[in-house]
Design a protein around this motif. Structure first.
Motif, PDB file in Angstrom:
ATOM      1  N   PHE A  16       0.828  -1.198   0.000  1.00 44.81           N
ATOM      2  CA  PHE A  16       0.000   0.000   0.000  1.00 44.81           C
ATOM      3  C   PHE A  16       0.867   1.255   0.000  1.00 44.81           C
ATOM      4  N   ASP A  17       2.054   1.163   0.589  1.00 42.34           N
ATOM      5  CA  ASP A  17       2.917   2.337   0.690  1.00 42.34           C
ATOM      6  C   ASP A  17       3.480   2.774  -0.659  1.00 42.34           C
ATOM      7  N   ASN A  18       3.704   1.819  -1.591  1.00 45.68           N
ATOM      8  CA  ASN A  18       4.251   2.228  -2.888  1.00 45.68           C
ATOM      9  C   ASN A  18       3.177   2.260  -3.976  1.00 45.68           C
ATOM     10  N   PHE A  19       1.903   2.276  -3.564  1.00 47.07           N
ATOM     11  CA  PHE A  19       0.801   2.469  -4.503  1.00 47.07           C
ATOM     12  C   PHE A  19       0.386   3.932  -4.443  1.00 47.07           C
ATOM     13  N   LEU A  20       0.545   4.642  -5.557  1.00 46.08           N
ATOM     14  CA  LEU A  20       0.138   6.047  -5.585  1.00 46.08           C
ATOM     15  C   LEU A  20      -1.379   6.104  -5.738  1.00 46.08           C
ATOM     16  N   PRO A  21      -2.082   6.600  -4.722  1.00 44.45           N
ATOM     17  CA  PRO A  21      -3.545   6.483  -4.739  1.00 44.45           C
ATOM     18  C   PRO A  21      -4.249   7.409  -5.715  1.00 44.45           C
ATOM     19  N   GLY A  22      -3.686   8.596  -5.981  1.00 50.03           N
ATOM     20  CA  GLY A  22      -4.409   9.534  -6.829  1.00 50.03           C
ATOM     21  C   GLY A  22      -5.777   9.805  -6.228  1.00 50.03           C
ATOM     22  N   ALA A  23      -6.821   9.518  -7.015  1.00 50.94           N
ATOM     23  CA  ALA A  23      -8.201   9.732  -6.548  1.00 50.94           C
ATOM     24  C   ALA A  23      -8.781   8.497  -5.881  1.00 50.94           C
ATOM     25  N   GLU A  25      -8.136   7.185  -2.732  1.00 49.68           N
ATOM     26  CA  GLU A  25      -7.894   7.113  -1.292  1.00 49.68           C
ATOM     27  C   GLU A  25      -8.966   6.286  -0.581  1.00 49.68           C
ATOM     28  N   ALA A  26     -10.225   6.393  -1.029  1.00 50.12           N
ATOM     29  CA  ALA A  26     -11.311   5.676  -0.357  1.00 50.12           C
ATOM     30  C   ALA A  26     -11.139   4.167  -0.496  1.00 50.12           C
ATOM     31  N   VAL A  27     -10.659   3.726  -1.676  1.00 52.80           N
ATOM     32  CA  VAL A  27     -10.439   2.288  -1.886  1.00 52.80           C
ATOM     33  C   VAL A  27      -9.372   1.785  -0.926  1.00 52.80           C
ATOM     34  N   LEU A  28      -8.248   2.498  -0.865  1.00 53.55           N
ATOM     35  CA  LEU A  28      -7.155   2.072  -0.003  1.00 53.55           C
ATOM     36  C   LEU A  28      -7.575   2.082   1.460  1.00 53.55           C
ATOM     37  N   ALA A  29      -8.339   3.096   1.865  1.00 52.45           N
ATOM     38  CA  ALA A  29      -8.788   3.163   3.259  1.00 52.45           C
ATOM     39  C   ALA A  29      -9.656   1.958   3.604  1.00 52.45           C
ATOM     40  N   GLU A  30     -10.537   1.575   2.675  1.00 55.09           N
ATOM     41  CA  GLU A  30     -11.415   0.423   2.925  1.00 55.09           C
ATOM     42  C   GLU A  30     -10.610  -0.869   3.022  1.00 55.09           C
ATOM     43  N   LEU A  31      -9.651  -1.061   2.107  1.00 55.52           N
ATOM     44  CA  LEU A  31      -8.855  -2.291   2.119  1.00 55.52           C
ATOM     45  C   LEU A  31      -7.955  -2.357   3.346  1.00 55.52           C
ATOM     46  N   ARG A  32      -7.385  -1.229   3.733  1.00 55.23           N
ATOM     47  CA  ARG A  32      -6.533  -1.209   4.928  1.00 55.23           C
ATOM     48  C   ARG A  32      -7.322  -1.515   6.195  1.00 55.23           C
ATOM     49  N   SER A  33      -8.617  -1.186   6.179  1.00 61.09           N
ATOM     50  CA  SER A  33      -9.434  -1.354   7.383  1.00 61.09           C
ATOM     51  C   SER A  33      -9.937  -2.778   7.568  1.00 61.09           C
ATOM     52  N   LEU A  34      -9.768  -3.622   6.552  1.00 60.83           N
ATOM     53  CA  LEU A  34     -10.284  -4.988   6.636  1.00 60.83           C
ATOM     54  C   LEU A  34      -9.598  -5.765   7.750  1.00 60.83           C
ATOM     55  N   PHE A 152     -15.889  -0.718  -5.800  1.00 61.41           N
ATOM     56  CA  PHE A 152     -15.099   0.490  -6.024  1.00 61.41           C
ATOM     57  C   PHE A 152     -14.560   0.502  -7.450  1.00 61.41           C
ATOM     58  N   GLU A 153     -14.560   1.666  -8.057  1.00 59.57           N
ATOM     59  CA  GLU A 153     -13.868   1.840  -9.338  1.00 59.57           C
ATOM     60  C   GLU A 153     -12.526   2.521  -9.092  1.00 59.57           C
ATOM     61  N   LEU A 154     -11.438   1.891  -9.555  1.00 63.16           N
ATOM     62  CA  LEU A 154     -10.125   2.526  -9.457  1.00 63.16           C
ATOM     63  C   LEU A 154      -9.988   3.561 -10.574  1.00 63.16           C
ATOM     64  N   LEU A 157      -4.586   7.199 -12.909  1.00 65.48           N
ATOM     65  CA  LEU A 157      -3.695   8.212 -12.347  1.00 65.48           C
ATOM     66  C   LEU A 157      -3.578   9.400 -13.290  1.00 65.48           C
ATOM     67  N   SER A 158      -3.339  10.569 -12.722  1.00 65.85           N
ATOM     68  CA  SER A 158      -3.048  11.752 -13.527  1.00 65.85           C
ATOM     69  C   SER A 158      -1.658  11.609 -14.147  1.00 65.85           C
ATOM     70  N   GLU A 159      -1.336  12.465 -15.097  1.00 66.16           N
ATOM     71  CA  GLU A 159      -0.013  12.402 -15.718  1.00 66.16           C
ATOM     72  C   GLU A 159       1.087  12.608 -14.683  1.00 66.16           C
ATOM     73  N   GLN A 160       0.867  13.523 -13.756  1.00 63.90           N
ATOM     74  CA  GLN A 160       1.881  13.780 -12.735  1.00 63.90           C
ATOM     75  C   GLN A 160       2.085  12.561 -11.852  1.00 63.90           C
ATOM     76  N   ASP A 161       0.979  11.880 -11.517  1.00 63.04           N
ATOM     77  CA  ASP A 161       1.090  10.668 -10.704  1.00 63.04           C
ATOM     78  C   ASP A 161       1.789   9.558 -11.484  1.00 63.04           C
ATOM     79  N   MET A 162       1.520   9.481 -12.803  1.00 64.32           N
ATOM     80  CA  MET A 162       2.207   8.507 -13.651  1.00 64.32           C
ATOM     81  C   MET A 162       3.718   8.744 -13.599  1.00 64.32           C
TER      82      MET A 162
END
Length: 230
Positions: A16-23, A25-34, A152-154, A157-162
């Motif tokens: 999760f730490d090396n996954f750039l979330p972009g938009a 964040e809600a997906v990562l928060a849900e998965l981390r909370s499992l 959830f829909e992933l 990433l934006s160009e900057q995040d890419m």
């Protein structure tokens, strides 16, 4: 004579730490909370993550697997490339279904059986696909199970995040990638992060085999050698 590089580069690491979330964040928060089900008699709603190719679906599933395994829990991984039969781990807590849209008839039957097992044992299921469950080319009973919980829909990433993701991977590999190389990758190829990461891996190996720095001319030479239009 061109040297053939040995497979000594670092293997991909999915956290999760090396996954750039972009938009996302809600997906990562849900998965981390499992957490594992509090009761084996409980029915745990599944989570379904979908998105276009290269959006990071497999990354987040592997990150989730790693976090549970790091806590000493057993994880079952079942993807479109996982041969049958799909046997459960000895003491499973989490079941992951990747690339559901690619499941053949036998795998769809096996996936439904895993849902039945999960319902009776209070197991958590997280699945992924290229489209929401309602649009997947799978049998109706499996489609219903996949879409029963949270979906959830992933977002891409934006160009900057890419750019940040490519630089992060280059740094992990210990290679210096100039801005013009990243510009070339982003303007000449589809902005599919999975494909771009594979290109970066091949470029790293090609640079090692030719003992040259990573540059646009080197990238063009690699593509020409591969029979691609540079």
């Amino acid at each position: 004579m061109k040297q053939i590089p040995l497979a000594i580069g670092p293997e991909p690491v999915f956290t999760f730490d090396n996954f750039l979330p972009g938009a996302n964040e809600a997906v990562l928060a849900e998965l981390r909370s499992l957490r594992p089900g509090a009761s084996f008699a409980a029915t745990v709603p599944p989570i379904f993550v979908w998105g276009q190719s290269g959006s990071g679906k497999t990354h987040v599933l592997k990150a989730l697997a790693g976090s549970w395994q790091g806590a000493g829990l057993q994880v079952g991984w079942y993807g479109a490339d996982t041969p049958l039969p799909w046997d459960l781990p000895a003491q499973p807590s989490l079941l992951l279904l990747d690339d559901c849209e690619r499941f053949d008839a036998g795998q769809q039957h096996a996936a439904f059986a895993l849902f039945v097992e999960a319902a009776s044992d209070g197991l958590t299921i997280v699945a992924s696909g290229s489209a929401p469950p309602v649009d997947l080319p799978v049998r109706e009973d499996l489609r219903t199970r996949l879409g029963w919980g949270i979906t959830f829909e992933l977002q891409p990433l934006s160009e900057q995040d890419m750019r940040s993701a490519l630089r992060l991977e280059a740094g992990r590999r210990g290679i210096l990638v100039a801005d013009d190389v990243i510009d070339y990758l982003l303007t000449r190829f589809a902005r599919d992060l999975k494909h771009l990461m594979a290109l970066l891996t091949r470029l790293d190996e090609f640079a090692m085999s030719t003992k040259r720095a990573v540059t646009v001319p080197l990238l063009r030479q690699m593509l020409a050698d591969e029979g691609l239009n540079p």
